[in-house]
Design a protein around this motif. Structure first.
Motif, mmCIF file in Angstrom:
data_model
loop_
_atom_site.group_PDB
_atom_site.id
_atom_site.type_symbol
_atom_site.label_atom_id
_atom_site.label_comp_id
_atom_site.label_asym_id
_atom_site.label_seq_id
_atom_site.Cartn_x
_atom_site.Cartn_y
_atom_site.Cartn_z
ATOM 1 N N ALA A 53 44.562 -14.377 94.719
ATOM 2 C CA ALA A 53 43.557 -14.385 93.648
ATOM 3 C C ALA A 53 42.225 -14.906 94.180
ATOM 4 N N LEU A 54 42.279 -15.915 95.019
ATOM 5 C CA LEU A 54 41.057 -16.467 95.604
ATOM 6 C C LEU A 54 40.380 -15.446 96.507
ATOM 7 N N SER A 55 41.170 -14.751 97.293
ATOM 8 C CA SER A 55 40.655 -13.702 98.172
ATOM 9 C C SER A 55 39.965 -12.610 97.368
ATOM 10 N N ALA A 56 40.587 -12.199 96.274
ATOM 11 C CA ALA A 56 39.996 -11.164 95.423
ATOM 12 C C ALA A 56 38.695 -11.655 94.792
ATOM 13 N N TYR A 57 38.681 -12.895 94.313
ATOM 14 C CA TYR A 57 37.480 -13.446 93.688
ATOM 15 C C TYR A 57 36.326 -13.529 94.684
ATOM 16 N N LEU A 58 36.609 -14.005 95.878
ATOM 17 C CA LEU A 58 35.559 -14.184 96.884
ATOM 18 C C LEU A 58 35.180 -12.882 97.574
ATOM 19 N N GLY A 59 36.044 -11.872 97.474
ATOM 20 C CA GLY A 59 35.776 -10.604 98.142
ATOM 21 C C GLY A 59 35.890 -10.709 99.652
ATOM 22 N N ILE A 60 36.859 -11.507 100.101
ATOM 23 C CA ILE A 60 37.061 -11.675 101.543
ATOM 24 C C ILE A 60 38.501 -11.299 101.897
ATOM 25 N N SER A 61 38.743 -11.082 103.170
ATOM 26 C CA SER A 61 40.070 -10.670 103.628
ATOM 27 C C SER A 61 41.063 -11.818 103.509
ATOM 28 N N SER A 62 42.336 -11.473 103.586
ATOM 29 C CA SER A 62 43.364 -12.519 103.531
ATOM 30 C C SER A 62 43.277 -13.421 104.757
ATOM 31 N N ALA A 63 42.894 -12.866 105.901
ATOM 32 C CA ALA A 63 42.733 -13.691 107.109
ATOM 33 C C ALA A 63 41.592 -14.693 106.916
#
Length: 193
Positions: A93-103
């Motif tokens: 969810a944090l990755s989606a919110y920030l628009g960054i990759s899982s890495a």
């Protein structure tokens, strides 16, 4: 030195005035506006610029206070909001919110955990996921920096009449809609080649 200071201020003031910055009028449509109306529009643009500068300085001060970069601060704000809404924040969810990759999210979480800002724990209902939460110390620090600034901004908006707030909302929404879908490179000038 005083002359230089006055000179750069005058140049900077002219940057928002299309009568100075865009004299030929092929980009900025001023038709139907008299000089007093153009002056007022220029004041709006200068006020927006002032707000952007104030926002930038406040964000930098908050980041320095918290010793975090901009993405870290956005993550902390998200995690606090999730907690306040009773939601369990996950790396996905944090990755989606920030628009960054899982890495990138993993690196961010490693950095925040190492700095004592977050705690990772097993998710209570999903064995494959982690639950991310902000430490109490970081939550208090964010409240004292970002939270107090937000409270001041809220007070300014609350002091407006309902009609004034609707005008501001319409203006800011219309301004946000001016963002192009894609920034294109200007066509090369054949006379310059």
């Amino acid at each position: 030195m005083a002359d230089e200071s006055a000179s750069w201020r005058e140049v900077a003031r002219g940057m928002h005035d299309p009568r100075i910055s865009e004299r030929d009028g092929d980009l900025v449509d001023r038709s139907g506006l008299d000089d007093a109306e153009v002056d007022q529009v220029v004041r709006v643009m200068r006020s927006l610029r002032g707000w952007h500068e104030t926002q930038r300085r406040m964000s930098e001060a908050s980041r320095r206070y918290m010793k975090l970069n901009e993405t870290d601060m956005r993550a902390i704000r998200y995690l606090i909001a999730a907690r306040n809404q009773g939601e369990i924040a996950t790396p996905g969810a944090l990755s989606a919110y920030l628009g960054i990759s899982s890495a990138s999210t993993t690196k961010l979480l490693d950095r925040l955990e190492h700095g004592g800002h977050i705690v990772r724990a097993p998710h209570p209902t999903d064995r494959r996921a982690l639950a991310i939460s902000v430490t109490d110390a970081t939550r208090v620090a964010a409240r004292e920096s970002v939270g107090r600034l937000h409270a001041r901004r809220f007070a300014v908006a609350a002091a407006l009449t309902p009609a004034e707030r609707e005008t501001v909302i319409r203006f800011l929404d219309a301004l946000s809609a001016t963002e192009p879908d894609e920034v294109t490179e200007p066509e090369p000038d054949p006379d310059q080649a």
